[in-house]
Structure formats: structure tokens, C-alpha cells
Design a protein around this motif. Sequence first.
Motif, mmCIF file in Angstrom:
data_model
loop_
_atom_site.group_PDB
_atom_site.id
_atom_site.type_symbol
_atom_site.label_atom_id
_atom_site.label_comp_id
_atom_site.label_asym_id
_atom_site.label_seq_id
_atom_site.Cartn_x
_atom_site.Cartn_y
_atom_site.Cartn_z
ATOM 1 N N ALA A 192 94.228 52.268 75.938
ATOM 2 C CA ALA A 192 93.167 51.710 76.923
ATOM 3 C C ALA A 192 91.849 52.356 76.708
ATOM 4 C CB ALA A 192 93.696 52.502 78.348
ATOM 5 N N ALA A 193 91.601 53.374 76.146
ATOM 6 C CA ALA A 193 90.523 54.046 75.653
ATOM 7 C C ALA A 193 90.405 54.269 74.088
ATOM 8 C CB ALA A 193 90.374 55.538 76.370
ATOM 9 N N PRO A 194 89.995 53.018 73.426
ATOM 10 C CA PRO A 194 89.896 53.193 71.843
ATOM 11 C C PRO A 194 88.695 54.096 71.342
ATOM 12 C CG PRO A 194 89.205 51.010 72.870
ATOM 13 C CD PRO A 194 89.823 51.835 73.853
ATOM 14 N N ALA A 253 79.722 53.219 72.056
ATOM 15 C CA ALA A 253 79.975 52.402 73.172
ATOM 16 C C ALA A 253 79.787 53.375 74.406
ATOM 17 C CB ALA A 253 81.237 51.642 73.178
ATOM 18 N N ASP A 254 79.663 52.588 75.564
ATOM 19 C CA ASP A 254 79.348 53.478 76.965
ATOM 20 C C ASP A 254 80.948 53.636 77.572
ATOM 21 O OD1 ASP A 254 76.911 53.276 77.374
ATOM 22 O OD2 ASP A 254 76.794 51.315 78.182
ATOM 23 N N ASP A 255 81.248 54.856 77.197
ATOM 24 C CA ASP A 255 82.780 55.271 77.575
ATOM 25 C C ASP A 255 82.842 56.422 78.323
ATOM 26 O OD1 ASP A 255 85.715 55.176 76.273
ATOM 27 O OD2 ASP A 255 85.090 57.391 76.422
ATOM 28 N N ARG A 256 83.720 56.509 79.363
ATOM 29 C CA ARG A 256 83.868 57.427 80.243
ATOM 30 C C ARG A 256 84.234 58.905 79.695
ATOM 31 N NH1 ARG A 256 89.064 58.812 82.152
ATOM 32 N NH2 ARG A 256 90.720 57.402 81.334
ATOM 33 N N HIS A 257 84.744 59.089 78.713
ATOM 34 C CA HIS A 257 85.106 60.221 77.855
ATOM 35 C C HIS A 257 83.887 60.571 77.262
ATOM 36 C CE1 HIS A 257 88.966 58.020 78.226
ATOM 37 N NE2 HIS A 257 89.566 58.969 78.351
ATOM 38 N N LEU A 258 82.973 59.943 76.638
ATOM 39 C CA LEU A 258 81.657 60.489 76.206
ATOM 40 C C LEU A 258 80.701 60.681 77.594
ATOM 41 C CD1 LEU A 258 80.927 57.842 73.282
ATOM 42 C CD2 LEU A 258 81.989 59.923 73.387
ATOM 43 N N ALA A 259 80.719 59.931 78.448
ATOM 44 C CA ALA A 259 80.068 60.558 79.693
ATOM 45 C C ALA A 259 80.482 61.878 80.069
ATOM 46 C CB ALA A 259 80.066 59.407 80.514
ATOM 47 N N LEU A 260 81.601 61.939 80.253
ATOM 48 C CA LEU A 260 82.378 63.410 80.641
ATOM 49 C C LEU A 260 82.006 64.400 80.019
ATOM 50 C CD1 LEU A 260 84.189 64.561 83.101
ATOM 51 C CD2 LEU A 260 86.097 64.067 81.585
#
Length: 368
Positions: free
Chosen positions: A146-148, A122-129
Motif C-alpha cells: 500500500a506504500a511503495p 512522490a508525496d508520501d505520508r511516511h516522508l511527510a512524517l
Amino acid sequence: MNIDRLLRDVESRLADWDPALRDELMDVLREAVARERRWFDPSLTVERERERRQDAEELRGALEAIHRSVRPAEALDEVLKQLERVVPTDFAVLAVAEPGAGLRVSAVRGAEPDVFAGALLADDRHLALAREERRAVAVTDAEAGAAPFPLAGAPPLGPWLALPLLLEGDVVGMLVAGRRAQGAFSPEEIQRTKAVASWSAATLRQVQQADQLRRYATLLEQVADVDQRVFRGDRPDALAAAILEGACRVGSYRGGVLILQTPRGPVVAAAHGEAFAGAVGRTAPADLASTSSRRLPAARMLDVAESLGMELPAEQTYLVPLVAPDAYVGCLALLDPNGESPDDRLMDAYAARTALAFRHASLGHALS
């Protein structure tokens, strides 16, 4: 100051001494240094040193196991197996970075691999970071709600960790692991995971190259098979079934239909897979007679099923037209719930070659 280097320098300067006397002096110096280290840092005990050596042995064993694997698929599974060995995890995935398509799952541990094969993270901000800054990003228990875990269908997890797989400065994939137990990943665990990730990047690139070679080989085999059928004089209906079956093999699609343009409009000429059993001979809706490569949303497949008068899975469908230089032949409609992938990029070439072959065969039978 590098004490070990200093000791080696002292030992080299005493090269002319009697060996027994030199060894005795060096032992005294090492004991003195060890006492000073324990005085300034109580953690540098014999037990702690033993633990560090055990960790190093575990990591060395993990590295050897990863590179011992011969087959690419086994190597990726071994990466996740060794990760679980050095860092306690309940679920982990190894995903490959695809241009324009995000991160696609290549290996899974902690669940049935077939369930997640080819799925996109999934598009996730942690992966993007993690991808942008090229560093490990950890999600704590408090943040996990909040971030599964960024994979649909993954088991419920607490803390999880994402590490980019870097090869020559490029992100070639992502290692994502989590666990049910409470408690964030410690700095030592993150460091061990980094070690596994660094070894995994080269392995993942080898898998990508092997998959690319397999896809091209399959493409050539299926095109050659269709051409051979044309030279053999197979009828158009048999040729249509072979073209569709070859497309499913080239792209690893679960099923689909081949729509041919006829004087009475688009008709289902061939079907592959249980979902499309009984579709051959039915009039096809205009949605399936596409003249350009595109994806039909899952919701539209419900209307297609109604038009065909049969039940079809509500899954995204990939449409690839068969266009010969002098005519529009038809269109391949292939079930493709996982979205864009490298397999899709070969389908245009396959469709162009097989369209020309089918057109030649059709004209030959019409003349005869």
C-alpha cells in the motif's frame, strides 16, 4: 550508574600507589565488573563485544570514506555506497529539500543515475512524517504494498526506510533506502543508517552551495557571451540561437525554442535539441508566446505540436518571456519534465538581461 566512570575515579584515587600494585588491583576490579555484567546481561559476551567493535570500525571507515571525497557529486555517491556497506540495501536515493518544490533526487544507487536525475520524490505520508517529526520512519513488508517506494520508476522493493537529514535543526534532505529481501529493518540497521544520515547532512549542504555557485557562474558566463555577441555585431538570428543555447545551459534543460514577436505574429526563431529540429521559421501558437513565466502542462504540448506541424515530446514546458523595458521581445519555451527547481529562479534574470541585449541588437541592425 556509569561503571566506566566509577573505575576511572577509583584509579585516580589510587594515584599514589605503586604502579604495579595499582594496575593489578584495577585488573581485578575490571574482571569482577565484567563477570557481574555477564551475570545480569548474558548478551555482554566476548563475542558480542567483538561484534560491537567491528560495527564501530565499519562506521568509522564509512565516515572517513565519505569525507575523503573531494568533488561534491562523488561525496553523495560515496554516502550511498557506504550506506550499502553498513546496511544491506538494493536501492537508495539521496534527495535535497527545495523550498516549495519538495524533495529532489541528487544521488542514486541501485540504478542508472541518469534515469532519476532531478526527479522529485512522490508525496508520501511516511516522508511527510519523517520530515515533520524529524525521525526515521520504516515501512514493513506488509505495508510496502500500500506504500511503495516513493519514486516513480524505482525497482520493486519490499521494506524501505526514510531518514531526514538534519543540519542545525533544519531538514536539508532525505535519505530513502529499500531492499527486495523480506524482513523489516532491524533496530541495529536503523541505528547504522541514522549514523550515515547524520554525516550526510553536512555533505549535502556543501553540494547545494557548490551547485548554487555553479549556477550563478553559468548565468554570468552566458549573459556575458550574449553581450559580447551584441558588441561584435552578430545578426539577430545568430543572437537568438545563442540566447536559447545559453538558457539551456543555465537551467540544464534538454531542449527548447525561442519565440520572437514579429509583424506577422510569433515565430520560432531558434531551436535547441533533437526534439525541435526543423522548427525554426514556423509560426508559433499563441500558447508559446507567453507574457509571464509559467508552466505549460504536458497535455498542452500535444496541441502545440499539432499547431507547429511536427512531433514533440509530451513533457511539461517552462515558458519564460523576454521583455525589454520598451517592448515585448519573445519567449523561451524550455522542456522541463522535472518541474520547479533552483535553476528556474535564475531564468527570469537571464531573460531580462538577454531581452535587453537582443532589443539593442535589433534596433542597431534596423538602423544600419
